[in-house]
Design an enzyme around this catalytic site. Structure first.
Site, mmCIF file in Angstrom:
data_model
loop_
_atom_site.group_PDB
_atom_site.id
_atom_site.type_symbol
_atom_site.label_atom_id
_atom_site.label_comp_id
_atom_site.label_asym_id
_atom_site.label_seq_id
_atom_site.Cartn_x
_atom_site.Cartn_y
_atom_site.Cartn_z
ATOM 1 N N CYS A 14 0.810 -1.227 0.000
ATOM 2 C CA CYS A 14 0.000 0.000 0.000
ATOM 3 C C CYS A 14 0.841 1.274 0.000
ATOM 4 O O CYS A 14 0.334 2.355 -0.300
ATOM 5 C CB CYS A 14 -0.940 -0.006 1.193
ATOM 6 S SG CYS A 14 -1.965 -1.480 1.228
ATOM 7 N N HIS A 60 -3.285 6.980 2.293
ATOM 8 C CA HIS A 60 -3.737 5.670 1.830
ATOM 9 C C HIS A 60 -5.129 5.431 2.405
ATOM 10 O O HIS A 60 -5.369 5.650 3.590
ATOM 11 C CB HIS A 60 -2.753 4.612 2.306
ATOM 12 C CG HIS A 60 -3.237 3.220 2.087
ATOM 13 N ND1 HIS A 60 -3.817 2.828 0.907
ATOM 14 C CD2 HIS A 60 -3.246 2.130 2.890
ATOM 15 C CE1 HIS A 60 -4.170 1.561 0.998
ATOM 16 N NE2 HIS A 60 -3.835 1.112 2.191
ATOM 17 N N ASN A 116 -10.176 -0.083 -0.238
ATOM 18 C CA ASN A 116 -8.717 -0.023 -0.183
ATOM 19 C C ASN A 116 -8.166 -0.631 -1.473
ATOM 20 O O ASN A 116 -8.323 -1.826 -1.701
ATOM 21 C CB ASN A 116 -8.251 -0.808 1.052
ATOM 22 C CG ASN A 116 -6.740 -0.897 1.176
ATOM 23 O OD1 ASN A 116 -6.007 -0.617 0.227
ATOM 24 N ND2 ASN A 116 -6.271 -1.310 2.346
HETATM 25 N N1 COA Z 1 -19.128 -8.151 8.883
HETATM 26 C C1 COA Z 1 -19.640 -8.378 10.114
HETATM 27 N N2 COA Z 1 -18.884 -8.752 11.152
HETATM 28 C C2 COA Z 1 -17.558 -8.895 10.938
HETATM 29 C C3 COA Z 1 -16.969 -8.681 9.675
HETATM 30 C C4 COA Z 1 -17.807 -8.282 8.630
HETATM 31 N N3 COA Z 1 -17.350 -8.038 7.393
HETATM 32 N N4 COA Z 1 -15.627 -8.897 9.780
HETATM 33 C C5 COA Z 1 -15.395 -9.245 11.054
HETATM 34 N N5 COA Z 1 -16.548 -9.251 11.752
HETATM 35 C C6 COA Z 1 -16.759 -9.567 13.157
HETATM 36 C C7 COA Z 1 -15.700 -10.479 13.734
HETATM 37 O O1 COA Z 1 -15.946 -11.814 13.421
HETATM 38 C C8 COA Z 1 -15.834 -10.168 15.199
HETATM 39 O O2 COA Z 1 -16.913 -10.905 15.706
HETATM 40 P P1 COA Z 1 -16.863 -11.559 17.187
HETATM 41 O O3 COA Z 1 -16.725 -10.386 18.110
HETATM 42 O O4 COA Z 1 -18.173 -12.267 17.275
HETATM 43 O O5 COA Z 1 -15.676 -12.454 17.183
HETATM 44 C C9 COA Z 1 -16.220 -8.701 15.244
HETATM 45 O O6 COA Z 1 -16.680 -8.380 13.926
HETATM 46 C C10 COA Z 1 -15.076 -7.785 15.594
HETATM 47 O O7 COA Z 1 -13.938 -8.186 14.841
HETATM 48 P P2 COA Z 1 -12.601 -7.383 14.912
HETATM 49 O O8 COA Z 1 -11.601 -8.029 14.005
HETATM 50 O O9 COA Z 1 -12.246 -7.154 16.326
HETATM 51 O O10 COA Z 1 -13.123 -6.011 14.263
HETATM 52 P P3 COA Z 1 -12.388 -4.645 14.127
HETATM 53 O O11 COA Z 1 -13.160 -3.588 14.776
HETATM 54 O O12 COA Z 1 -10.917 -4.742 14.431
HETATM 55 O O13 COA Z 1 -12.530 -4.380 12.566
HETATM 56 C C11 COA Z 1 -11.200 -4.470 10.585
HETATM 57 C C12 COA Z 1 -11.936 -5.256 11.649
HETATM 58 C C13 COA Z 1 -10.501 -5.438 9.651
HETATM 59 C C14 COA Z 1 -12.198 -3.618 9.830
HETATM 60 C C15 COA Z 1 -10.187 -3.525 11.278
HETATM 61 O O14 COA Z 1 -9.399 -4.250 12.185
HETATM 62 C C16 COA Z 1 -9.307 -2.840 10.306
HETATM 63 O O15 COA Z 1 -9.755 -2.032 9.506
HETATM 64 N N6 COA Z 1 -7.990 -3.108 10.373
HETATM 65 C C17 COA Z 1 -7.046 -2.508 9.454
HETATM 66 C C18 COA Z 1 -7.228 -3.102 8.109
HETATM 67 C C19 COA Z 1 -6.449 -2.403 7.085
HETATM 68 O O16 COA Z 1 -6.373 -1.210 7.084
HETATM 69 N N7 COA Z 1 -5.845 -3.167 6.203
HETATM 70 C C20 COA Z 1 -5.093 -2.671 5.137
HETATM 71 C C21 COA Z 1 -3.818 -2.104 5.622
HETATM 72 S S1 COA Z 1 -2.981 -1.393 4.344
#
Ligand code: COA
Length: 318
Positions: free
Chosen positions: A110, A244, A274
């Site tokens: 990225c 980004h 993204n």
């Molecule tokens: N829809 C609904 N629920 C979802 C889901 C989706 N698409 N994806 C995950 N969940 C659920 C999980 O299973 C979890 O459920 P549980 O509590 O029953 O186990 C819950 O949501 C929370 O998951 P978590 O991983 O803690 O969520 P989060 O708030 O960290 O959000 C991301 C997840 C991936 C959106 C977040 O961590 C993020 O944006 N991270 C950075 C990603 C990024 O920028 N990547 C590119 C870098 S260049």
């Protein structure tokens, strides 16, 4: 001598996949994706490769710059999703637009577009080139595990490009690499060697969401602070940040920690998701075309992702 932007361009495939459409594929919903990631739609390629999209963005940037392909001395494509390792996406763009210059790809996920600008800048500094085409292009839909709801809702396809000419607009830059394959990883096809005894994995994006989130906020805040301090600038001196587009919450949090109004960040994640290396140049093109960037404006581009790699640069819009 560094460079300045002569023109920008972007291209995204026609097909739009909404959050509602995704909720038919995996157990998710529009509310979760909108609140946790900030994405409403993403553009997904049905038949165009990363190099095809790079070519379209390149043509638009060349037209915007008023530069002919024959004038180019260098083409760089930042990508992690090119369909072919050889020829590189840059070589394919070179052929597709009818240029005759050196061309190669850069892999820094990225942050790739920023690594590519730094590379082009080194050529300008040694006066080896007069004009360059720098592109970020991705078909991430090829690398997404479409049954993994925690990743497939985040990413999209597209390309952004910039034509660079001699100038003094590239004021400063910072790069940080911390080799790590536990937070964010995209394995390549392992092959079918009868001698290989290692793992054979699907070439899909693997991500520890929360660790990635933390890394992203910390990197962006550190990099932007460093550029401001090193150049004796206050946040008021910066017209806009072109970040980004990973997650709108990452940008919100970074904005708060930096004390920079959220409105000063160029944001289009709602529309494209993204797009990895394509995300900064697509946003840059938008900022240029919408007149968000005005002559004389100082601005910062910031990228972070797999590597782990992060980068930011300070530029002036000439
Ligand atoms: N829809 C609904 N629920 C979802 C889901 C989706 N698409 N994806 C995950 N969940 C659920 C999980 O299973 C979890 O459920 P549980 O509590 O029953 O186990 C819950 O949501 C929370 O998951 P978590 O991983 O803690 O969520 P989060 O708030 O960290 O959000 C991301 C997840 C991936 C959106 C977040 O961590 C993020 O944006 N991270 C950075 C990603 C990024 O920028 N990547 C590119 C870098 S260049």
């Amino acid at each position: 001598m560094s460079f300045r932007f002569l023109g920008t361009g972007a291209y995204v495939p026609e097909t739009i996949v909404t959050n509602d459409a995704l909720s038919k594929l995996v157990d998710t919903d529009d509310e979760w994706i909108t609140q946790r990631v900030g994405v409403k739609r993403r553009h997904i390629s049905k038949n165009q490769t990363a190099a095809d999209m790079a070519t379209e963005a390149a043509k638009r940037a060349l037209e915007n710059a008023g530069v002919l392909p024959a004038e180019l001395d260098l083409i760089l494509v930042a990508t992690v999703s090119s369909e072919t390792a050889a020829p590189s996406a840059a070589c394919l763009v070179q052929r597709n637009i009818g240029a005759a210059c050196m061309a190669f790809d850069i892999s820094a996920a990225c942050a790739g577009f920023l690594f590519a600008l730094e590379t082009a800048n080194a050529y300008f500094m040694t006066r080896k080139i007069k004009k360059a085409l720098v592109i970020g292009a991705e078909r991430l839909s090829r690398l997404v595990n479409w049954s993994d709801r925690s990743t497939c809702v985040i990413f999209g396809d597209g390309a952004g490009a910039a034509v660079l000419g001699e100038g003094n607009a590239y004021l400063d830059s910072t790069f940080t690499v911390t080799g790590d394959d536990t937070v964010l990883r995209i394995p390549n096809y392992a092959g079918k060697s009868p001698y290989w005894e290692g793992k054979s994995e699907d070439p899909f994006i693997e991500m520890q969401g929360q660790a990635t989130f933390k890394f992203a906020v910390q990197s962006m805040v550190r990099d932007i602070k460093l550029l401001l301090e090193r150049n004796h600038l206050s946040t008021e001196d910066i017209a806009c940040i072109v970040p980004h587009q990973a997650n709108s919450r990452i940008i919100e949090l970074a904005a708060r920690k930096l004390g920079i109004p959220y409105e000063r960040f160029v944001l289009n994640i709602t529309e494209y998701g993204n797009t990895s290396a394509a995300s900064v140049p697509i946003a840059l093109d938008e900022a240029a075309r919408k007149g968000i960037l005005q002559k004389g404006d100082k601005f910062i581009m910031a990228g972070f992702g797999g590597g782990l790699a992060s980068a930011a640069n300070l530029m002036i819009w000439e």
